[in-house]
Enzyme design. Structure first.
Site, PDB file in Angstrom:
ATOM      1  CB  CYS A  89      -0.771  -0.083   1.136  1.00  0.00           C
ATOM      2  SG  CYS A  89      -2.303   1.089   0.921  1.00  0.00           S
ATOM      3  CG  HIS A 175      -3.563  -4.035   2.831  1.00  0.00           C
ATOM      4  ND1 HIS A 175      -2.571  -3.493   3.619  1.00  0.00           N
ATOM      5  CD2 HIS A 175      -4.282  -2.903   2.421  1.00  0.00           C
ATOM      6  CE1 HIS A 175      -2.807  -2.145   3.666  1.00  0.00           C
ATOM      7  NE2 HIS A 175      -3.563  -1.930   2.919  1.00  0.00           N
ATOM      8  CD  GLU A 177      -0.477  -6.294   4.603  1.00  0.00           C
ATOM      9  OE1 GLU A 177      -0.912  -5.162   5.222  1.00  0.00           O
ATOM     10  OE2 GLU A 177      -0.936  -6.610   3.711  1.00  0.00           O
TER      11      GLU A 177
END
Length: 232
Positions: A89, A175, A177
């Site tokens: 990001c 994202h 993660e």
């Protein structure tokens, strides 16, 4: 011998999330440095791997957040050295700017779970594990493809959703993660942004319940594969 992974963190709840497991399995000792507070250069220089995490500011807001100037320089030095780095990001946008690309507000907010369209290079990369899976988007800025970079994924609102620059630099605008079991921290931490965008946290919570586990599993596998081929 244990390897070192340093994650540059901008807000506490946007951490390495589900990536902790593949990092540990690959022999990395993960630590954090806090952007805007800690000295980044020495920690990044000594690390075997640097992960630059997300945050709610724009990479171009250097007047309001002067630490970004130093952070971009740290990222640029890492890229110039060909040392392993992953950006997520805001981290991906910092990589883009460090490589000479433009980052600016996009045509609209991308917040929520939705798939990305993989380029041919993306299908031939660890991102192939994301094919057809909704991933978590949470950004309003868009970046150009940096010179010499390889486009890996896109969406209609964000033509550059992921890119690589050589085998040791990976940038993801989205994202994979994020830990879906901790989505509530995201909903609380970004409450003002959600309200301004007219987004209902209940819908995001439901999507995290519906898609989060599969996306997290793919995110862990993606990083594990990338570490196995691109990092020391």
């Amino acid at each position: 011998m244990t390897k070192t992974a340093v994650a540059i963190r901008h807000v506490a709840f946007e951490d390495a999330g589900v990536w902790r497991e593949p990092l540990a399995e690959a022999g990395y000792d993960l630590s954090y440095v806090e952007a805007g507070v800690d000295a980044l250069a020495d920690a990044a220089r000594a690390a075997d791997l640097v992960i630059v995490l997300g945050g709610p500011i724009g990479v171009y807001e250097t007047d309001a957040y002067p630490f970004l100037v130093d952070e971009i320089a740290v990222v640029r030095r890492r890229l110039e050295a060909g040392a392993p780095i992953v950006g997520v990001c805001l981290g991906a946008q910092l990589m883009a700017v460090a490589l000479g690309a433009r980052v600016a507000p996009g045509p609209g907010k991308e917040i929520g779970y939705a798939p990305v369209a993989l380029a041919d290079a993306g299908r031939a990369s660890p991102l192939a594990r994301l094919d057809g899976l909704p991933v978590l988007h949470w950004h309003g800025d868009a970046c150009e493809l940096p010179p010499g970079a390889l486009l890996l994924a896109s969406t209609p609102l964000g033509p550059v959703q992921a890119f690589s620059r050589g085998p040791r630099a990976l940038a993801l605008q989205f994202h994979v993660e994020a830990d879906p079991h901790r989505i509530e921290q995201w909903l609380i931490g970004h409450a003002a942004e959600l309200a301004a965008a007219g987004l209902d946290p209940r819908a995001l919570r439901a999507d995290a319940l519906r898609h989060g586990e599969a996306t997290a599993a793919a995110g862990r596998a993606l990083l594990a594969e990338w570490l196995g081929t691109s990092a020391p």
